[in-house]
Design an enzyme around this catalytic site. Structure first.
Site, mmCIF file in Angstrom:
data_model
loop_
_atom_site.group_PDB
_atom_site.id
_atom_site.type_symbol
_atom_site.label_atom_id
_atom_site.label_comp_id
_atom_site.label_asym_id
_atom_site.label_seq_id
_atom_site.Cartn_x
_atom_site.Cartn_y
_atom_site.Cartn_z
ATOM 1 N N LYS A 53 89.734 -7.821 -33.543
ATOM 2 C CA LYS A 53 90.479 -6.955 -32.421
ATOM 3 C C LYS A 53 91.339 -6.186 -33.426
ATOM 4 C CE LYS A 53 90.447 -9.826 -28.211
ATOM 5 N NZ LYS A 53 89.427 -8.904 -27.400
ATOM 6 N N ARG B 244 81.817 -15.416 -22.873
ATOM 7 C CA ARG B 244 80.860 -15.773 -22.106
ATOM 8 C C ARG B 244 79.807 -16.832 -22.907
ATOM 9 N NH1 ARG B 244 79.260 -9.298 -22.360
ATOM 10 N NH2 ARG B 244 81.419 -9.648 -21.872
HETATM 11 N N1 BES Z 1 89.451 -12.301 -24.187
HETATM 12 C C1 BES Z 1 88.924 -10.760 -24.096
HETATM 13 C C2 BES Z 1 88.994 -10.103 -22.635
HETATM 14 C C3 BES Z 1 90.438 -9.532 -22.421
HETATM 15 C C4 BES Z 1 90.920 -8.271 -23.074
HETATM 16 C C5 BES Z 1 91.424 -10.218 -21.900
HETATM 17 C C6 BES Z 1 92.221 -7.796 -22.767
HETATM 18 C C7 BES Z 1 92.569 -9.844 -21.708
HETATM 19 C C8 BES Z 1 92.980 -8.791 -21.987
HETATM 20 C C9 BES Z 1 87.395 -11.056 -24.269
HETATM 21 O O1 BES Z 1 86.728 -12.110 -25.137
HETATM 22 C C10 BES Z 1 86.863 -9.719 -24.883
HETATM 23 O O2 BES Z 1 86.980 -9.495 -25.936
HETATM 24 N N2 BES Z 1 86.124 -9.090 -24.175
HETATM 25 C C11 BES Z 1 85.491 -7.812 -24.751
HETATM 26 C C12 BES Z 1 84.104 -7.698 -24.284
HETATM 27 C C13 BES Z 1 83.286 -6.659 -25.113
HETATM 28 C C14 BES Z 1 83.205 -6.933 -26.663
HETATM 29 C C15 BES Z 1 81.981 -6.383 -24.513
HETATM 30 C C16 BES Z 1 86.208 -6.543 -24.223
HETATM 31 O O3 BES Z 1 86.675 -6.706 -23.179
HETATM 32 O O4 BES Z 1 86.596 -5.715 -24.917
HETATM 33 MN MN MN Z 2 87.093 -11.419 -27.003
#
Ligand code: BES
Ligand code: MN
Ligand code: ZN
Length: 509
Positions: free
Chosen positions: A288, A365
């Site tokens: 991230k 997931r």
């Molecule tokens: N934990 C994150 C989702 C999230 C984002 C929670 C912002 C709280 C605030 C999750 O694991 C994630 O990174 N999801 C990705 C999915 C994508 C790679 C398809 C996302 O939402 O960007």
């Molecule tokens: Mn994630």
């Protein structure tokens, strides 16, 4: 802090401060007469007594001067002279009585407590009308609002910059025989909400998979209706949990697969509650980066597991009978090191499905996949999973509303009803099967991510692949509401404990 109820009328009570909640009179805006403010509010006999006999007409004065009309969310406060039985008063608007719901009482009670904190009040009385003539519902909502607003997490502050003096809150003109059990229920429930808030707010160097396992063990130790089983990495390997272990691989902290079971009496209903327990989500090799990726907030990525453990704690107090509930958490960290899963790696989940990990940041997931397969084998009537799964869900519904997906309408309705009574917002979203095409993989059964478009839906469709036998399953994407940056309503800044109250209603209802 002590919450009690009494039949005492406001004009005979004495203490530091009184909070009065009043409905707006929807006819008031058409009323042009001089005394419209007072008429608009329709002060009850007992408030008129208070105003005239005890407060030297401070209430009337406040109302007139501030043009207070009882509008929802409005409040006006004032001081009374030193020789009065009550030193400070606040009036809080409940809005249109036709639009009333218990959450308005929670928020009005919270507003009273926040004001009391500011005013250094020790003893506070609440003169609130009953919601829907229902003393129990009213007392529970008020007590919940008081306890939620009173909870400020100061564990990581070296100094208390915001001290709290409130010792006693008394709900006036209320039958304690009905109100006391409702207040006790509120206390037991909010105890669970506070556990969830503290788990979410604590940083990832404090709350690890080990901490989550210890929390489950502690809950089980307090109640003979609970048993806690912790599957270690080797146990998970034996169960072929390749998806979960793929995520856990790059962390120096061992993964813990937590299975907490509540069983009391002869179970008429069997439920499984699964919570995403990624104690830190760095994104993995799909790190991230950049503003907006919120890596610094990814300690909150165990919000689903916090809700599950918070509900378990509340259930330990409430002891509902003839029900079996399984709380399941595949807890790990999503980190980076030399053995981290690589983008493109193929993992095999415990149901034999193969997953091409085209994005290591869609890790939630993967952990949930093996948790769902595990839950699916427990012969439960229904499964619900809670997860901070996608930023896309936050984009779709904002920070206050969680997404809900379900393969079963009755289960979706049961969750919606439980949520409504809790004052927590969920919006049902579609399991749009054609979107699953986005997850087609050249080499494996499917990929873990699709395109940006409909990202919360493809997340739900991915999870659905791991539910085979259970006919009622729902997925709740709580990425938005688990955390708030600034206080609002009965939530102070930080973890909100979102979904605990919904789960408690779902289990006990
Ligand atoms: N934990 C994150 C989702 C999230 C984002 C929670 C912002 C709280 C605030 C999750 O694991 C994630 O990174 N999801 C990705 C999915 C994508 C790679 C398809 C996302 O939402 O960007
Ligand atoms: Mn994630
Ligand atoms: Zn995540």
């Amino acid at each position: 802090m002590n919450i009690l109820s009494s039949v005492t009328a406001p004009h005979t009570w004495h203490g530091d401060a009184l909070a009065i909640a009043i409905f707006a009179n929807p006819k008031a805006s058409n009323d042009q007469s001089e005394d419209s403010a007072k008429k608009a509010l329709g002060l009850s006999e007992s408030l008129k007594n208070l105003d005239i006999q005890v407060l030297g007409c401070t209430l009337t004065d406040l109302i007139t001067e501030s043009e207070f009309t009882g509008e929802l969310g409005a409040s006006v406060s004032g001081r009374v002279g030193l020789d009065y039985a009550i030193r400070k008063v606040i009036l809080i608007g409940l809005g249109d009585p036709a639009k009333a719901n218990p959450d308005i009482w929670r928020k009005a009670a919270a507003a009273s407590v926040k004001w009391a904190r500011k005013e250094k009040v020790k003893t506070l009385a609440l003169a609130f009308p009953a919601y829907n003539q229902d003393v129990s519902v009213t007392a529970q909502a008020i007590a919940e609002g008081v306890l939620l607003a009173a909870h400020h997490d100061k564990r990581f502050k070296s100094k208390d910059a915001n001290p709290f003096f409130l010792e006693q809150v008394e709900i006036l003109e209320t039958d304690p025989e009905l109100a006391s059990p409702a207040i006790a229920k509120a206390q037991q429930t909010i105890d669970g909400v506070i556990l969830a808030r503290e788990l979410v707010s604590a940083p990832a160097n404090i709350v690890t998979p080990i901490t989550l396992a210890e929390t489950a063990i502690a809950i089980a130790a307090e109640s003979s209706y609970f048993t806690a089983k912790i599957l270690e990495q080797a146990d998970c390997e034996a169960l072929n949990m390749g998806a979960f272990l793929g995520v856990a691989r790059a962390s120096d902290i061992p993964p813990k697969f937590i299975h907490l079971t509540y069983s009391n009496g002869d179970p008429q209903r069997k439920l499984a509650i699964i919570g995403k327990g990624v104690t830190f989500d760095s994104g993995g090799l799909n790190l991230k980066t950049g503003v907006g990726s919120s890596i610094e907030l990814m300690k909150t990525d165990m919000g689903g597991s916090a809700a599950a453990l918070g509900a378990a704690k509340a259930i330990a107090h409430l002891q509902p009978t003839d029900i079996e509930v399984h709380f399941i958490i595949a807890a790990c960290e999503n980190m980076v090191n030399g053995s981290a899963m690589r983008p493109g790696d193929i993992l095999t989940a415990s149901n034999g499905k193969t997953i091409e990990v085209n994005n290591t940041d869609a890790e939630g997931r993967l952990t949930l996949a093996d948790a769902l397969v595990y839950a699916d084998k427990l012969d439960v009537d229904a499964i619900v999973d809670l997860a901070t799964l996608t930023g896309a869900c936050v984009v779709a519904l904002g920070e206050d509303i969680a997404g809900m997906w379900s393969i079963d309408d009755a289960w979706a309705e049961a969750i919606a009803k439980a949520a409504k009574n809790a004052g927590e917002k969920f919006w049902r979203m579609p399991l749009e099967e054609p979107y699953f095409d986005q997850l087609k993989s050249v080499v494996a059964d499917f990929k873990n991510t699709g395109s940006r478009a409909g990202g919360a839906i493809t997340g739900a469709l991915f999870l659905k692949q791991f539910v085979q036998k259970t006919t009622a399953w729902a997925h709740l994407d709580i990425a938005g509401p688990v955390w708030i940056e600034r206080e609002s309503g009965y939530n102070n800044a930080g973890g909100t404990g979102f979904a605990v109250r919904t789960l408690v209603n779902l289990i006990t209802g």
